[in-house]
Write an enzyme that holds these catalytic residues in place. Structure first.
Site, PDB file in Angstrom:
ATOM      1  N   GLU A   1      -6.926   4.712  -0.174  1.00 51.35           N
ATOM      2  CA  GLU A   1      -6.520   5.227   1.133  1.00 51.35           C
ATOM      3  C   GLU A   1      -6.065   6.677   0.982  1.00 51.35           C
ATOM      4  O   GLU A   1      -5.434   7.040  -0.005  1.00 51.35           O
ATOM      5  CB  GLU A   1      -5.372   4.401   1.711  1.00 51.35           C
TER       6      GLU A   1
ATOM      7  N   ASP B   1       0.818  -1.213   0.000  1.00 51.20           N
ATOM      8  CA  ASP B   1       0.000   0.000   0.000  1.00 51.20           C
ATOM      9  C   ASP B   1       0.851   1.263   0.000  1.00 51.20           C
ATOM     10  O   ASP B   1       0.442   2.292  -0.561  1.00 51.20           O
ATOM     11  CB  ASP B   1      -0.924  -0.004   1.216  1.00 51.20           C
TER      12      ASP B   1
ATOM     13  N   SER C   1      -5.368   4.943   5.520  1.00 51.91           N
ATOM     14  CA  SER C   1      -4.321   4.031   5.939  1.00 51.91           C
ATOM     15  C   SER C   1      -4.323   3.948   7.453  1.00 51.91           C
ATOM     16  O   SER C   1      -4.701   4.906   8.149  1.00 51.91           O
ATOM     17  CB  SER C   1      -2.965   4.560   5.459  1.00 51.91           C
TER      18      SER C   1
ATOM     19  N   CYS D   1       0.753  -8.448   4.569  1.00 48.79           N
ATOM     20  CA  CYS D   1       0.332  -7.050   4.429  1.00 48.79           C
ATOM     21  C   CYS D   1      -1.173  -6.887   4.271  1.00 48.79           C
ATOM     22  O   CYS D   1      -1.928  -7.839   4.315  1.00 48.79           O
ATOM     23  CB  CYS D   1       1.133  -6.383   3.330  1.00 48.79           C
ATOM     24  N   ASP D   2      -1.588  -5.652   4.034  1.00 45.73           N
ATOM     25  CA  ASP D   2      -2.926  -5.165   4.359  1.00 45.73           C
ATOM     26  C   ASP D   2      -4.094  -6.025   3.876  1.00 45.73           C
ATOM     27  O   ASP D   2      -4.938  -6.423   4.653  1.00 45.73           O
ATOM     28  CB  ASP D   2      -3.095  -3.755   3.808  1.00 45.73           C
ATOM     29  N   LYS D   3      -4.193  -6.283   2.572  1.00 50.13           N
ATOM     30  CA  LYS D   3      -5.348  -7.009   2.035  1.00 50.13           C
ATOM     31  C   LYS D   3      -5.083  -8.504   1.966  1.00 50.13           C
ATOM     32  O   LYS D   3      -5.993  -9.303   1.808  1.00 50.13           O
ATOM     33  CB  LYS D   3      -5.699  -6.491   0.630  1.00 50.13           C
TER      34      LYS D   3
ATOM     35  N   CYS E   1       4.999  -2.512   8.017  1.00 51.66           N
ATOM     36  CA  CYS E   1       5.406  -1.234   8.615  1.00 51.66           C
ATOM     37  C   CYS E   1       5.124  -1.193  10.110  1.00 51.66           C
ATOM     38  O   CYS E   1       4.113  -1.697  10.578  1.00 51.66           O
ATOM     39  CB  CYS E   1       4.727  -0.084   7.890  1.00 51.66           C
TER      40      CYS E   1
END
Length: 554
Positions: free
Chosen positions: A442, A78, A468, A119-121, A191
């Site tokens: 985001e 992202d 985010s 990570c995110d998704k 992160c």
């Protein structure tokens, strides 16, 4: 064994010939086949180490009597996708990941799965797939990045985006930005703050789908390799006991996860992903469930960007289990839920200890008596909007100001960096929702620009897009219904007074019902901002943010 469907009997002789082509031995043909879903790639910092994790999982599976077989899942960074057309392709990958993993797992009849995301998704997409496929499944992520160190203080990716805003405001030099650039992201891993990736990895523990430490052990620690080996062993125990994802991801477990989310101060994106996961197990999750849970759940952690602590600090303080123990001790968790350990939540956390009451506040000394997230409603967001209230400064909890209206993110950023946004304004960014974006981008660039320009305690931002986990401030996203379907946010005009009241969970625009109806009568749908391909199919099927942006037939 489920894999006997492709390995046993005369009808499967052609199948066995293909397994021979893979180098399978006769001994392996008689053992359970475990799919290792590897999200390894060389473009996402959180995934560059996953080859090591996957190899460790394979050792654990083999040692416990299974046959590990690796296949891939995609993942988007992202941070790299932020602020350009690439961000339209972030959220949409969640469904691609779920769909492709379902296809691979069922086409090849795996007996069990180990999901290796980070990570995110990637994490929620694989949780959705786990619920669909419903064979014994364990999650082990790649782990969080260590915090950076700049000028004697710890930093994370949000510091980097805010540095760009500070440069635009003239309060930071190009040399300062360069130092941040070189030191902010010092290792591989997701992160280092409580952003979306780490939020979701922590919630795998709360859901019962990941082993202890999955959310917090840093990517570069050898302990992470040990965890991966144990994950491989654990999935074989689950296979023997026939413990499956839908035995674990129950309604009660999802509400446990939402409770832990409130205590940790997780990303607002969890309010997209928990409803989507719940949908896969047949639980109709209303985002407004968040408010009664938030009202009784103390916020115990202020990790970056809300505060000065990082994932490595949470890990040292006792991790997610220590937070869960604090909550369980005052009766806020269902401790009877089953987990991937073969034990209940209560059994797992009974010996957890809070080793640092500054990082994990005890329940009798919380950062706030209410949870990290809130869902606001009103005539501007009839179906709700989400704010990370643990990252909002006190003076912005109640705010009224004139709307500064933008129909895309780029126009808003130009205005912020150009000095055209002033204290008291409410920046409105619309037509960036799941359907209107499409892809629900985001808004880290505009929130970071606001903070960097020194306006974080005087300017609010509302959007039908999302934020985010690195965003902070009075940032209210997921406004539903979104502008693209004629939601009230599409009807706001420049200068309208926006009223935000986070303690009372209200979000209104100060115009009459008659005026709102008159504007609605004049409103015309816009042409979709698509160029064909997957994104166009996605836009045609996606629901609004309050539904978790799940895909449904028209």
């Amino acid at each position: 064994m489920k894999s006997d469907n492709v390995k046993k009997g005369m009808q499967q002789a052609p199948h066995r010939s293909l397994f021979n082509a893979l180098g399978f031995t006769e001994e392996e043909m008689n053992k359970p086949m475990v799919g290792i879903v590897s999200s390894y790639n060389e473009i996402v910092p959180g995934h560059i180490n996953l080859d090591k994790i996957v190899n460790a999982v394979k050792l654990g599976v083999a040692e416990a009597g299974g046959v590990p077989v690796v296949f891939p899942a995609i993942a988007v960074c992202d941070g790299i996708a932020m602020g350009h057309v690439g961000m339209k392709y972030s959220l949409v990958t969640r469904d691609l990941i779920a769909d492709s993993t379902e296809c691979m797992a069922l086409a090849h009849q795996f007996d069990a799965l180990v999901m290796v995301p980070n990570c995110d998704k990637n994490v929620p997409g694989l949780l959705m797939a786990a619920a669909r496929v419903n064979v014994p499944t364990v999650f082990v992520s790649g782990g969080p990045m260590l915090a950076g160190h700049v000028k004697g203080r710890k930093t994370s990716l949000s510091s980097m985006f805010e540095a760009v805003g500070s440069y635009a405001a003239g309060t930071m030099t190009e040399e300062d930005v360069k130092e941040y650039e070189e030191k902010t992201c010092p290792t591989c891993g997701s992160c280092s703050g409580m952003y979306t990736a780490n939020s979701m990895n922590c919630l795998t523990e709360a859901l019962g789908m990941g082993l202890r430490g999955n959310g917090t052990i840093p990517a570069v620690y050898s302990e992470r390799i040990k965890l991966a080996k144990h994950a491989g062993m654990a999935v074989m125990e689950m296979y023997k006991k026939n413990i499956r994802p839908r035995d674990i991801m129950t309604k009660e477990a999802i509400l446990n996860a939402l409770t832990v989310d409130m205590a940790l101060g997780c990303s607002t994106n969890s309010m997209l992903h928990l409803p989507a996961i719940a949908h896969e197990v047949g639980f109709d999750f209303d985002i407004k469930f968040a408010n009664p849970i938030s009202e009784k759940t103390p916020n115990l952690c202020h990790l970056a960007p809300a505060g000065p602590t990082y994932m490595e600090d949470l890990n040292e303080a006792g991790g997610v289990y220590a937070v869960m123990k604090e909550l369980a001790d005052i009766g806020l968790l269902n401790t009877d839920c089953m987990t991937v350990t073969g034990k209940t939540v209560g059994e797992n956390i009974k010996d957890a200890v809070n080793k640092n009451p500054e990082v994990i506040r005890p329940v009798d000394n919380p950062y706030s008596k209410t949870g990290g997230l809130a869902v606001l409603s009103g005539n501007l967001a009839p179906d709700g909007g989400v704010v990370k209230r643990s990252a909002v400064v006190e003076e912005m909890m109640v705010h009224e100001g004139p709307a500064r209206v933008f129909d895309c993110e780029e126009d808003a950023i130009d205005a912020i960096k150009g000095g055209r946004i002033v204290a008291g304004d409410v920046v409105v960014i619309r037509y960036e929702g799941p359907k209107g974006g499409p892809g629900m981008r985001e808004m880290l660039n505009p929130t970071s620009a606001i903070a960097g320009m020194g306006l974080g305690s005087s300017v609010a931002l509302i959007t039908d897009g999302r934020f985010s986990g690195a965003s902070r401030g009075a940032s209210i996203g997921h406004i539903s219904p979104e502008a693209a379907v004629g939601g009230p946010i599409a009807l706001v005009e420049e200068g309208d007074i926006i009223k935000i009241n986070i303690p009372e969970m209200k979000l209104d625009v100060a115009i009459s019902e008659e005026e709102m109806a008159a504007r609605k009568a004049k409103w015309q749908p816009r042409e979709p901002k698509t160029t064909g391909g997957y994104i166009e199919r996605y836009a045609s099927m996606v629901t609004s943010g309050n539904c978790g942006a799940i895909l449904k037939k028209n």
